[in-house]
Design a protein around this motif. Structure first.
Motif, mmCIF file in Angstrom:
data_model
loop_
_atom_site.group_PDB
_atom_site.id
_atom_site.type_symbol
_atom_site.label_atom_id
_atom_site.label_comp_id
_atom_site.label_asym_id
_atom_site.label_seq_id
_atom_site.Cartn_x
_atom_site.Cartn_y
_atom_site.Cartn_z
ATOM 1 N N ALA A 11 43.618 37.900 41.032
ATOM 2 C CA ALA A 11 43.889 37.167 42.273
ATOM 3 C C ALA A 11 42.587 36.850 43.003
ATOM 4 N N ALA A 12 41.671 37.796 43.040
ATOM 5 C CA ALA A 12 40.376 37.573 43.700
ATOM 6 C C ALA A 12 39.560 36.515 42.959
ATOM 7 N N ILE A 13 39.626 36.550 41.641
ATOM 8 C CA ILE A 13 38.929 35.548 40.821
ATOM 9 C C ILE A 13 39.503 34.159 41.106
ATOM 10 N N ASP A 14 40.826 34.055 41.112
ATOM 11 C CA ASP A 14 41.478 32.766 41.393
ATOM 12 C C ASP A 14 41.167 32.264 42.794
ATOM 13 N N ALA A 15 41.091 33.179 43.752
ATOM 14 C CA ALA A 15 40.862 32.793 45.148
ATOM 15 C C ALA A 15 39.509 32.133 45.368
ATOM 16 N N VAL A 16 38.524 32.482 44.537
ATOM 17 C CA VAL A 16 37.191 31.884 44.717
ATOM 18 C C VAL A 16 36.885 30.805 43.696
ATOM 19 N N GLY A 17 37.814 30.537 42.794
ATOM 20 C CA GLY A 17 37.621 29.432 41.865
ATOM 21 C C GLY A 17 37.189 29.786 40.466
ATOM 22 N N GLY A 18 37.276 31.038 40.090
ATOM 23 C CA GLY A 18 36.972 31.403 38.709
ATOM 24 C C GLY A 18 36.044 32.594 38.584
ATOM 25 N N VAL A 19 35.880 33.023 37.342
ATOM 26 C CA VAL A 19 35.076 34.205 37.036
ATOM 27 C C VAL A 19 33.628 34.011 37.464
ATOM 28 N N ARG A 20 33.048 32.867 37.165
ATOM 29 C CA ARG A 20 31.630 32.662 37.508
ATOM 30 C C ARG A 20 31.399 32.696 39.007
ATOM 31 N N ARG B 10 29.073 35.480 40.795
ATOM 32 C CA ARG B 10 27.917 35.123 41.634
ATOM 33 C C ARG B 10 28.060 35.708 43.037
ATOM 34 N N ARG B 11 29.239 35.582 43.598
ATOM 35 C CA ARG B 11 29.480 36.060 44.962
ATOM 36 C C ARG B 11 29.221 37.564 45.089
ATOM 37 N N HIS B 12 29.607 38.321 44.054
ATOM 38 C CA HIS B 12 29.505 39.780 44.133
ATOM 39 C C HIS B 12 28.367 40.353 43.294
ATOM 40 N N ARG B 13 27.573 39.462 42.691
ATOM 41 C CA ARG B 13 26.419 39.866 41.876
ATOM 42 C C ARG B 13 26.812 40.847 40.775
ATOM 43 N N VAL C 21 33.126 41.064 34.393
ATOM 44 C CA VAL C 21 34.296 40.714 35.199
ATOM 45 C C VAL C 21 35.418 40.205 34.303
ATOM 46 N N SER C 22 35.078 39.334 33.380
ATOM 47 C CA SER C 22 36.069 38.763 32.473
ATOM 48 C C SER C 22 36.731 39.844 31.619
#
Length: 64
Positions: free
Chosen positions: A13-22, A26-29, A35-36
């Motif tokens: 859900a968090a991945i989808d909320a920001v637009g994907g795994v990348r 990037r957001r969380h370094r 992550v994948s």
């Protein structure tokens, strides 16, 4: 207490909320590969992902 399945759902859900795994990575370094794999259940959740999801790992005891 959250199960591994709950954590995977939250992570997806968090991945989808920001637009994907990348974008999440990037957001969380955090490594995108890590992550994948964690989202697919191939790796355990470490402190970086826990922090990104605003959760903490705990251990406990239960009576038998």
């Amino acid at each position: 207490m959250l199960t591994k399945q709950d954590m995977r759902r939250r992570l997806r859900a968090a991945i989808d909320a920001v637009g994907g795994v990348r974008a999440f990575s990037r957001r969380h370094r955090i490594s995108a590969a890590y992550v994948s794999k964690a989202a697919r259940g191939e790796m355990t959740f470490g402190p970086k992902i826990a922090r990104a999801l605003d959760v903490r790992a705990v251990e406990g005891w239960e009576e038998r």
